[in-house]
Scaffold this active site. Structure first.
Site, PDB file in Angstrom:
ATOM      1  N   SER A 110      -6.448   1.037  -5.149  1.00 32.29           N
ATOM      2  CA  SER A 110      -4.917  -0.064  -4.019  1.00 32.29           C
ATOM      3  C   SER A 110      -3.994  -1.065  -4.879  1.00 32.29           C
ATOM      4  O   SER A 110      -3.191   0.847  -5.262  1.00 32.29           O
ATOM      5  CB  SER A 110      -6.186  -1.173  -3.311  1.00 32.29           C
ATOM      6  OG  SER A 110      -5.904  -1.497  -2.498  1.00 32.29           O
ATOM      7  N   GLU A 204      -4.160   7.098   1.059  1.00 33.06           N
ATOM      8  CA  GLU A 204      -5.345   6.360   1.613  1.00 33.06           C
ATOM      9  C   GLU A 204      -4.463   5.114   1.765  1.00 33.06           C
ATOM     10  O   GLU A 204      -3.609   4.379   1.384  1.00 33.06           O
ATOM     11  CB  GLU A 204      -6.348   6.050   1.052  1.00 33.06           C
ATOM     12  CG  GLU A 204      -6.160   5.674   0.118  1.00 33.06           C
ATOM     13  CD  GLU A 204      -6.157   3.783  -0.552  1.00 33.06           C
ATOM     14  OE1 GLU A 204      -6.528   3.748   0.581  1.00 33.06           O
ATOM     15  OE2 GLU A 204      -5.775   2.965  -1.334  1.00 33.06           O
ATOM     16  N   HIS A 269     -10.287   2.260   1.474  1.00 32.89           N
ATOM     17  CA  HIS A 269     -11.101   0.969   1.455  1.00 32.89           C
ATOM     18  C   HIS A 269     -11.953   0.960   2.966  1.00 32.89           C
ATOM     19  O   HIS A 269     -11.923   0.440   3.138  1.00 32.89           O
ATOM     20  CB  HIS A 269     -10.168   0.142   2.227  1.00 32.89           C
ATOM     21  CG  HIS A 269      -8.862  -0.369   1.258  1.00 32.89           C
ATOM     22  ND1 HIS A 269      -7.981   0.837   0.509  1.00 32.89           N
ATOM     23  CD2 HIS A 269      -8.717  -1.424   0.824  1.00 32.89           C
ATOM     24  CE1 HIS A 269      -6.972   0.588  -0.410  1.00 32.89           C
ATOM     25  NE2 HIS A 269      -7.262  -1.300   0.044  1.00 32.89           N
TER      26      HIS A 269
END
Length: 295
Positions: A110, A204, A269
């Site tokens: 992330s 992503e 995620h």
């Protein structure tokens, strides 16, 4: 350089380079990590009083990360969660001192994408784009794949996705880079960013509208960052709107590059996310939905 694998009795340092870490999720993470026959050192920022959307002030987060890396007992520095803030501390880290301390494993995902690029470039080390332990997505499957990646990396050199489908067919070999799209786009122009030439790029994101994803992809294209790219492995786009719209957007913006591209590889995620080594050389098969990490 590939860092040494983790061994029983080693010390893992849990750090918070970005957002605040909920106390109950820290305890849940520790219950898993302590079962790996390692010592777990919890950094000060992991349990600090948050400063707004940051786990602690920039200087404190940078110092926590630096202390963990310089500790001779620590073999793996593991980010507890993402959020926001990793970019803010990059210029506060003494990368020369970290390089002198020798190779260690760094893992996270992330927002931590920014730190992956920094460790890859400044220290010349492979890193692990892994699920974050102090999150609700750190389930048994995700935890076990991270454990194997640390302790038995040869057992997970082939990463196979059961959900993947080819957007552009074909195979490619290159260096694995990338991670969170927003962090890659916002890092353009920074000294760590490098380029995607001869690379297989992981992408992503989460909670981004389609037009924002379009804007970030366009920024990467127009900047030249994607010149010479070898392939794209697309992960999760949770809460980004209609999946078919995002799929069509990827074909529209990235398809013309003519390199292999796979949709929904199952990392990011989402539950059961695999750990993927950034900086490693790999062969990517978009048709089969596999990444084969090379020796």
């Amino acid at each position: 350089m590939r860092p040494p694998k983790t061994r029983p009795g080693d010390t893992i340092a849990l750090v918070a380079p970005a957002g605040p870490v909920p106390a109950e999720l820290v305890e849940k993470a520790l219950s898993v990590l302590n079962g790996w026959d390692v010592e777990v050192h919890v950094g000060e920022c992991v349990r600090a009083t948050p400063v707004g959307y940051l786990s602690a002030p920039d200087e404190a987060r940078a110092a926590e990360f630096t202390r963990a890396w310089l500790d001779p007992k620590v073999t793996c520095v593991l980010a507890a969660r993402g959020g926001y803030g990793s970019q803010r501390m990059l210029d506060l880290v003494d990368w020369t001192a970290l390089e002198a301390a020798g190779p260690k494993t760094f893992a996270g995902s992330s927002d931590v994408t920014a730190l992956h690029r920094a460790v890859n470039v400044h220290l010349g080390l492979e890193t692990l784009f892994s699920p974050l332990p102090a999150t609700t997505l750190f389930d048994a499957v995700a935890a076990e794949h991270l454990r194997l990646s640390l302790f038995e990396p040869d057992a997970v050199r082939t990463i196979t996705s059961s959900t993947s489908s080819p957007l552009v067919p074909g195979t490619a070999t290159g260096t694995l880079i990338g991670g969170n799209l927003a962090l890659l786009a916002s890092g353009l122009g920074a000294p760590e960013q490098g380029s995607a030439r001869d690379a297989i790029v992981l992408l992503e994101d989460v909670t981004e509208n389609a037009y924002r994803i379009d804007r970030m992809l366009t920024q990467l294209l127009r900047s030249g960052w994607l010149d010479g790219v070898r392939g794209f492995v697309l992960g999760s786009w949770d809460s980004c709107g209609d999946p078919e719209a995002i799929r069509s957007l990827m074909l529209d913006r990235l398809g013309p590059l003519g390199v292999p591209m796979a949709w929904d590889f199952g990392f990011g995620h989402v539950p059961a996310s695999p750990t993927i080594p950034l900086g490693a050389r790999a062969t990517f098969d978009a048709d089969a939905g596999t990444l084969q990490v090379l020796p």
